[in-house]
Design an enzyme around this catalytic site. Sequence first.
Site, PDB file in Angstrom:
ATOM      1  N   LYS A 139      20.623  60.740 -19.840  1.00  0.00           N
ATOM      2  CA  LYS A 139      19.706  59.899 -20.848  1.00  0.00           C
ATOM      3  C   LYS A 139      20.506  59.122 -21.596  1.00  0.00           C
ATOM      4  O   LYS A 139      20.310  57.994 -21.867  1.00  0.00           O
ATOM      5  CB  LYS A 139      18.511  60.525 -21.341  1.00  0.00           C
ATOM      6  CG  LYS A 139      17.597  60.917 -20.612  1.00  0.00           C
ATOM      7  CD  LYS A 139      16.184  61.257 -21.028  1.00  0.00           C
ATOM      8  CE  LYS A 139      15.180  62.240 -20.545  1.00  0.00           C
ATOM      9  NZ  LYS A 139      14.437  61.544 -19.836  1.00  0.00           N
ATOM     10  N   GLU A 184      15.625  59.274 -30.912  1.00  0.00           N
ATOM     11  CA  GLU A 184      15.399  57.807 -30.913  1.00  0.00           C
ATOM     12  C   GLU A 184      13.961  57.705 -31.611  1.00  0.00           C
ATOM     13  O   GLU A 184      13.350  58.724 -32.057  1.00  0.00           O
ATOM     14  CB  GLU A 184      15.236  57.199 -29.470  1.00  0.00           C
ATOM     15  CG  GLU A 184      14.309  57.735 -28.628  1.00  0.00           C
ATOM     16  CD  GLU A 184      14.322  57.495 -27.133  1.00  0.00           C
ATOM     17  OE1 GLU A 184      15.305  56.889 -26.753  1.00  0.00           O
ATOM     18  OE2 GLU A 184      13.243  57.637 -26.259  1.00  0.00           O
ATOM     19  N   HIS A 193       3.290  64.348 -20.639  1.00  0.00           N
ATOM     20  CA  HIS A 193       4.253  63.052 -20.224  1.00  0.00           C
ATOM     21  C   HIS A 193       4.500  63.195 -18.668  1.00  0.00           C
ATOM     22  O   HIS A 193       5.391  62.541 -18.094  1.00  0.00           O
ATOM     23  CB  HIS A 193       5.721  63.450 -20.861  1.00  0.00           C
ATOM     24  CG  HIS A 193       5.501  63.710 -22.250  1.00  0.00           C
ATOM     25  ND1 HIS A 193       5.019  62.608 -23.007  1.00  0.00           N
ATOM     26  CD2 HIS A 193       6.138  64.652 -23.079  1.00  0.00           C
ATOM     27  CE1 HIS A 193       5.283  62.983 -24.435  1.00  0.00           C
ATOM     28  NE2 HIS A 193       5.816  64.097 -24.283  1.00  0.00           N
ATOM     29  N   ARG A 227      15.225  57.245  -6.862  1.00  0.00           N
ATOM     30  CA  ARG A 227      14.738  57.845  -5.793  1.00  0.00           C
ATOM     31  C   ARG A 227      13.435  57.114  -5.496  1.00  0.00           C
ATOM     32  O   ARG A 227      12.937  56.312  -6.385  1.00  0.00           O
ATOM     33  CB  ARG A 227      14.415  59.260  -5.997  1.00  0.00           C
ATOM     34  CG  ARG A 227      13.726  59.387  -7.107  1.00  0.00           C
ATOM     35  CD  ARG A 227      13.112  60.820  -7.530  1.00  0.00           C
ATOM     36  NE  ARG A 227      12.602  60.952  -8.897  1.00  0.00           N
ATOM     37  CZ  ARG A 227      11.601  60.653  -9.580  1.00  0.00           C
ATOM     38  NH1 ARG A 227      10.582  59.997  -8.905  1.00  0.00           N
ATOM     39  NH2 ARG A 227      11.331  61.133 -10.685  1.00  0.00           N
TER      40      ARG A 227
HETATM   41  P1  ADP Z   1      11.266  62.521 -18.278  1.00  0.00           P
HETATM   42  O1  ADP Z   1      12.626  62.034 -17.935  1.00  0.00           O
HETATM   43  O2  ADP Z   1      11.144  63.875 -18.645  1.00  0.00           O
HETATM   44  O3  ADP Z   1      10.076  61.933 -17.529  1.00  0.00           O
HETATM   45  P2  ADP Z   1      11.093  59.987 -19.928  1.00  0.00           P
HETATM   46  O4  ADP Z   1      11.951  59.701 -20.875  1.00  0.00           O
HETATM   47  O5  ADP Z   1      10.760  59.018 -18.954  1.00  0.00           O
HETATM   48  O6  ADP Z   1      11.043  61.591 -19.698  1.00  0.00           O
HETATM   49  O7  ADP Z   1       9.680  60.019 -20.907  1.00  0.00           O
HETATM   50  C1  ADP Z   1       8.335  60.337 -20.309  1.00  0.00           C
HETATM   51  C2  ADP Z   1       6.922  60.136 -21.153  1.00  0.00           C
HETATM   52  O8  ADP Z   1       7.202  60.441 -22.494  1.00  0.00           O
HETATM   53  C3  ADP Z   1       6.999  58.534 -21.224  1.00  0.00           C
HETATM   54  O9  ADP Z   1       6.178  58.073 -20.153  1.00  0.00           O
HETATM   55  C4  ADP Z   1       6.262  58.341 -22.679  1.00  0.00           C
HETATM   56  O10 ADP Z   1       4.852  58.748 -22.388  1.00  0.00           O
HETATM   57  C5  ADP Z   1       6.782  59.532 -23.405  1.00  0.00           C
HETATM   58  N1  ADP Z   1       7.912  59.046 -24.154  1.00  0.00           N
HETATM   59  C6  ADP Z   1       9.407  59.311 -24.041  1.00  0.00           C
HETATM   60  N2  ADP Z   1      10.073  58.642 -25.003  1.00  0.00           N
HETATM   61  C7  ADP Z   1       9.219  57.988 -25.937  1.00  0.00           C
HETATM   62  C8  ADP Z   1       9.402  57.261 -26.863  1.00  0.00           C
HETATM   63  N3  ADP Z   1      10.627  57.068 -27.524  1.00  0.00           N
HETATM   64  N4  ADP Z   1       8.376  57.037 -27.764  1.00  0.00           N
HETATM   65  C9  ADP Z   1       7.182  57.197 -27.354  1.00  0.00           C
HETATM   66  N5  ADP Z   1       6.903  58.133 -26.177  1.00  0.00           N
HETATM   67  C10 ADP Z   1       7.855  58.331 -25.497  1.00  0.00           C
END
Ligand code: ADP
Length: 448
Positions: A116, A200, A235, A291
């Site tokens: 990330k 963040e 999530h 993917r």
């Molecule tokens: P993963 O890689 O584990 O799927 P992501 O970074 O894609 O994690 O985030 C998955 C979910 O987590 C997002 O769809 C959102 O709901 C929540 N999320 C992640 N980062 C944030 C953020 N900075 N603020 C609010 N919600 C977040």
Amino acid sequence: MFDKILVANRGEIAIRVMRACRELEVDSVAIYSDADKTSLFAKYADESYHIGESTPSESYLNIEKIIDIAEKSKADAIHPGYGFLAENSNLGKECEKHGIKLIGPKGSVIEAMGDKITSKKLMRAANVPVIPGTDKGISSIDQGIKIAESIGYPVIVKASAGGGGIGMRTVYEEDELVRAIESTQSVASSAFGDSTVYIEKYLEEPRHIEFQIMADEQGNTIHLADRECSIQRRHQKLIEEAPSPIMTEDLRERMGSAAIKAATHIDYTNAGTVEFLYSNGDFYFLEMNTRIQVEHPITEIITNVDLVKEQIKIAAGNEICCSQEEVEVNGHAIECRINAEDPLSDFAPNPGKITGYRSPGGIGVRVDSGVYMNYTIPSFYDSMISKLIVWSPSRNDAINRMKRALREYVILGVKTTIPFHKAIMNHEAFQQGRLNTHFVDEHHKGIQ
Ligand code: ADP
């Protein structure tokens, strides 16, 4: 075109890929574990090989055994599906050594976007808006406290190697920060073997909106519009729809070009998804999935492009199906993930034998499933057993069609998420498109 494709996966996605192979007149090879001896995908394939014990490390995650079977069966390509090895760059490296084509982007791109922090840095360099915060791992608790202060609470502590909703902690005030950093580091280290975490801004009521990307090896990149995936639990997505209810031509133009910018900056090839969080008119890059995704069918239905066939054709050296101008969005699609889980018991997995089964049908209904009557769902893997997808010219009609299809869907013997989906489809806020990623938590009582 390839002669034979090994599908390094199981369940509904294995069948989905094999269906594409069959339409392209390419033979398919299944690999199956002990627990999958009676699974549908192992019967569907043109050839099936037993790979080993049920645990993923002995089967669907075992690169050596997979390459071995690919060679034995004379498969000239491997499709990894989603999950398991789909975002593991070592599979690509091994395939290359053995002269087998991996259907997906280059290993170096998978690696960069799987981290990330690296992906955020790359996106900042590409001028794609990212969530405010640092693109550096935190080196000490003191530094973490300073960073959080400068961003402003609430913040989110995230594992750089995280995925699948694991390795994230929201922090509303400084008192909670030290514990959140320490626990995220320890989760990250045990789940991903990398304890790097970063901080963040936590966006409070965002929508999750993502763009489907497709790029060929000749340098053409297009997007196939957007998907809204705000209905999540821990999530993890549960319901997806395309297009997003808030999408306008102008917003699609802006987000779509950012997604293309993201992909071209890293020389992306094959299918991928650029995920954004959208909040108060602004959108921010969240991550890129390198993917095919679970929710790809809703995009196929509104754009009339078979994404898996496209993936295979592109990997075989063909140019992309269409130009950006030729991509048209038609109507509205919704997908409900049917998981063998008990929605009344905090979505606890509920594997077991299916004692009664009838899948829905009729106009505008698609079921991508890996199960059948009398099938025993193994406990070793993901609990998603089927995807129910509907299409209609309008969002309202699509919701009504989904309600009708959910009523038709009979799965006996195990608890499933069907009642949960029915409740969401009947929920006023959902019907009005008033969504954010906390929808399920906020409306949970009403939904159960
Ligand atoms: P993963 O890689 O584990 O799927 P992501 O970074 O894609 O994690 O985030 C998955 C979910 O987590 C997002 O769809 C959102 O709901 C929540 N999320 C992640 N980062 C944030 C953020 N900075 N603020 C609010 N919600 C977040």
